[in-house]
Design an enzyme around this catalytic site. Structure first.
Site, PDB file in Angstrom:
ATOM      1  N   ASP A  57      42.204  38.573  51.027  1.00  0.00           N
ATOM      2  CA  ASP A  57      40.763  38.430  50.821  1.00  0.00           C
ATOM      3  C   ASP A  57      40.267  37.017  51.131  1.00  0.00           C
ATOM      4  OD1 ASP A  57      38.245  39.287  50.120  1.00  0.00           O
ATOM      5  OD2 ASP A  57      38.563  39.097  47.957  1.00  0.00           O
ATOM      6  N   HIS A  58      39.056  36.953  51.642  1.00  0.00           N
ATOM      7  CA  HIS A  58      38.340  35.694  51.889  1.00  0.00           C
ATOM      8  C   HIS A  58      39.198  34.677  52.641  1.00  0.00           C
ATOM      9  CE1 HIS A  58      34.448  36.388  50.034  1.00  0.00           C
ATOM     10  NE2 HIS A  58      35.076  37.087  49.110  1.00  0.00           N
ATOM     11  N   GLU A  96      37.826  43.331  57.484  1.00  0.00           N
ATOM     12  CA  GLU A  96      36.508  43.312  56.852  1.00  0.00           C
ATOM     13  C   GLU A  96      35.889  41.950  57.149  1.00  0.00           C
ATOM     14  OE1 GLU A  96      35.837  44.853  52.768  1.00  0.00           O
ATOM     15  OE2 GLU A  96      35.230  42.796  52.310  1.00  0.00           O
ATOM     16  N   LYS A 123      29.263  37.053  38.677  1.00  0.00           N
ATOM     17  CA  LYS A 123      30.616  37.443  38.306  1.00  0.00           C
ATOM     18  C   LYS A 123      30.661  38.091  36.921  1.00  0.00           C
ATOM     19  CE  LYS A 123      32.596  35.651  41.988  1.00  0.00           C
ATOM     20  NZ  LYS A 123      33.266  36.477  43.009  1.00  0.00           N
ATOM     21  N   HIS A 171      30.995  43.020  47.301  1.00  0.00           N
ATOM     22  CA  HIS A 171      31.766  41.939  46.706  1.00  0.00           C
ATOM     23  C   HIS A 171      31.151  41.523  45.375  1.00  0.00           C
ATOM     24  CE1 HIS A 171      34.113  40.404  50.446  1.00  0.00           C
ATOM     25  NE2 HIS A 171      33.922  41.708  50.505  1.00  0.00           N
TER      26      HIS A 171
END
Length: 527
Positions: A187-188, A302, A344, A377
């Protein structure tokens, strides 16, 4: 020992039943004193394989009719299992990266795969112990879980490596006996080196984060300032000239699936090029690097532009996707920054009617230029938007969660070892002002009750309020990595011991909480 003997002399796993696995677990308990996870009992490469538990340690059990087939395992303990007058060998070995690779080769269902456009949920795990609970949350839902999932930033903050993340999740898959397939998300990723590090251990999806190349100030540029910024766009890297870009997009109708259409004026295409031109070029470089390095191994991509200062408009989404497509980038998911606030660890903040209208157009663009999934996300705990996204995206959604599983782990600590939770909460207050710097949150430290003001029964209330959730959410790295003067971890060892000792409680709270995330998408699949 009847079933063990039959397995070690050639009974195919395809012929096994759940009753067989439970009986094998009982036989191993009787013969060798091993506490076995029945779902893990498997056969691969002519060997009996199972996950066992010894206190808070988990060991791989490897059974064979021939000792030599179990030999060569560093630190392994060997036991003989008498069965009908014959002697069969069992090796017990601590989990390691090498053994994890061996199990993935012997049992292909314990290795991740590419998942394509299936409705999916990413289940990040910052402790390395959550996978069996995550599997319970998705079982029977029709949603594909991405189980190894962690960003480079999270790995750094938890002192883990891509291999740690992959191994922990795959061991959890083996323990739970999950044979229905799963994905993995590196991810990221921001650099080609990030790709190489994750490719080396077998990740299957690569989330490119070109956010450092997004120029959010473009939203407010006009006149000569916009013209100057437009000239500075890396047109050579984009493999198109400014004039050709204008001819392609300016003042033309672009039909969308469902009957809508978009038309772009000069200011719209100019601002989009300034804002996202560098990001598009960077994503293309990352994609080409991945394609070259992966060889014949399948992968999926992605593209994430969610960690930006301003929302991604529908026009910007179209232009970004169209340009990526022109440059030969292939992807299964794209993560815009949606309107409203995706903070978050708490629910969506914003006008749900406006979100629904905007999301419908994003979904139409994804169907028109893909199809591809819309990736959500900071998706933890956004319960109010799940039904909207499930309904409008035509099953093409990837929901990405991570921090909420850590909070559920802390819930187990609050219930089972309240003194440890109090110390973690006190420490989180100390760390909050520094740790919140890289997060988009609105928590107010001053309204969160201090541990000294709460009874043991009230400790969980901190996890029910938005402010307390975010306080604990953003301090995870400090909690998991802070060390004492003697070099031992301040909290990590105790926290892991609690979760291992109370593993059933841990899996139960995860299944319950993450199940709430999955259920709206499971319902959409059933329609």
């Amino acid at each position: 020992m009847q079933r063990i003997r039959r397995i070690l002399t050639g009974l195919s796993e395809a012929e096994w039943t759940d009753a067989d696995r439970k009986q094998i677990a009982r036989e191993l308990l009787e013969a060798a004193g091993l506490e076995v996870y029945p779902e893990s009992v498997s056969s691969g490469k002519g060997l009996l394989l199972a996950m066992t538990r010894d206190g808070n340690k988990r060991l791989l059990a490897i059974g064979s009719a021939e000792r030599m087939r179990c030999s060569g395992l560093a630190g392994a303990e060997y036991r003989e299992l008498p069965a009908d007058g014959t002697k069969q060998m069992l090796a017990l070995a601590a989990r390691s990266h090498e053994l994890s690779c061996f199990v993935r080769e012997a049992l292909p269902w314990t290795a991740p795969r590419v998942c394509g456009l299936d409705c999916s949920v990413g289940l990040g795990d910052r402790t390395g112990l959550a996978t069996p609970g995550h599997i319970r949350a998705v079982r029977g839902s029709g949603c594909v879980p991405y189980l190894p999932q962690q960003s480079i930033r999270e790995m750094t903050r938890t002192e883990r490596s891509p291999a740690n993340v992959m191994d922990d999740a795959c061991w959890g898959v083996f323990q739970a006996g999950w044979r229905e397939g799963f994905g993995s998300d590196a991810d990221h990723l921001k650099t080609p080196q990030d790709i190489d590090n994750c490719l080396a251990v077998g990740f299957t999806m690569y989330t490119f984060d070109p956010g450092d190349h997004v120029r959010s100030e473009a939203d407010n540029l006009s006149g000569s300032a916009l013209a100057a910024a437009l000239d500075s766009v890396p047109w050579k890297d984009l493999e198109i000239s400014l004039n050709d870009y204008r001819r392609t997009y300016l003042d033309q109708p672009f039909a969308l699936d469902g009957g809508q259409s978009l038309r772009f004026d000069e200011q719209t295409i100019a601002r989009a090029a300034v804002k996202y031109g560098g990001a598009i070029a960077h994503a293309a470089r990352m994609y080409r690097h991945l394609a070259q390095r992966s060889g014949q191994r399948p992968f999926e991509v992605e593209v994430s532009v969610d960690e930006t200062l301003t929302p991604t408009t529908e026009a910007e989404h179209y232009l970004v996707a169209a340009e990526l497509k022109r440059m030969g980038v292939g992807w299964v998911g794209l993560a815009p920054r949606f309107i409203g606030e995706f903070e978050k660890g708490i629910d969506y903040k914003g006008d749900l009617a406006a979100f629904e209208k905007s999301f419908a157009q994003h979904a139409a663009i994804a169907r028109t230029l893909g199809p591809y999934k819309l990736s959500i996300h900071s998706g933890s705990d956004k319960f109010s938007v799940y039904p909207i996204t499930a309904r409008l995206a035509d099953r093409r959604v990837h929901l990405k969660t991570a921090g909420t599983s850590y909070l559920e782990a802390l819930r187990v600590v609050a219930r089972c070892q309240p003194d440890l939770f109090r110390r973690i909460l006190d420490f989180a207050f100390e760390r909050f002002d520094e740790d919140k710097a890289t997060y988009h949150i609105s928590a107010r430290k001053e309204v969160i009750p201090r541990p000294k003001d709460l009874s043991d029964a009230q400790l969980e209330s901190v996890l029910e309020g938005n402010d307390g959730r975010q306080l604990l959410h953003v301090t995870f790295g400090s909690v998991l990595t802070r060390k004492q003067d003697d070099g031992t971890y301040l909290f990590r060892g105790e926290l892991m011991d609690v979760l291992n000792t109370h593993e059933e409680d841990h899996y139960t709270v995860l299944a319950s909480h993450l199940g709430r995330h999955v259920s709206p998408f499971a319902s959409s699949l059933a329609q």
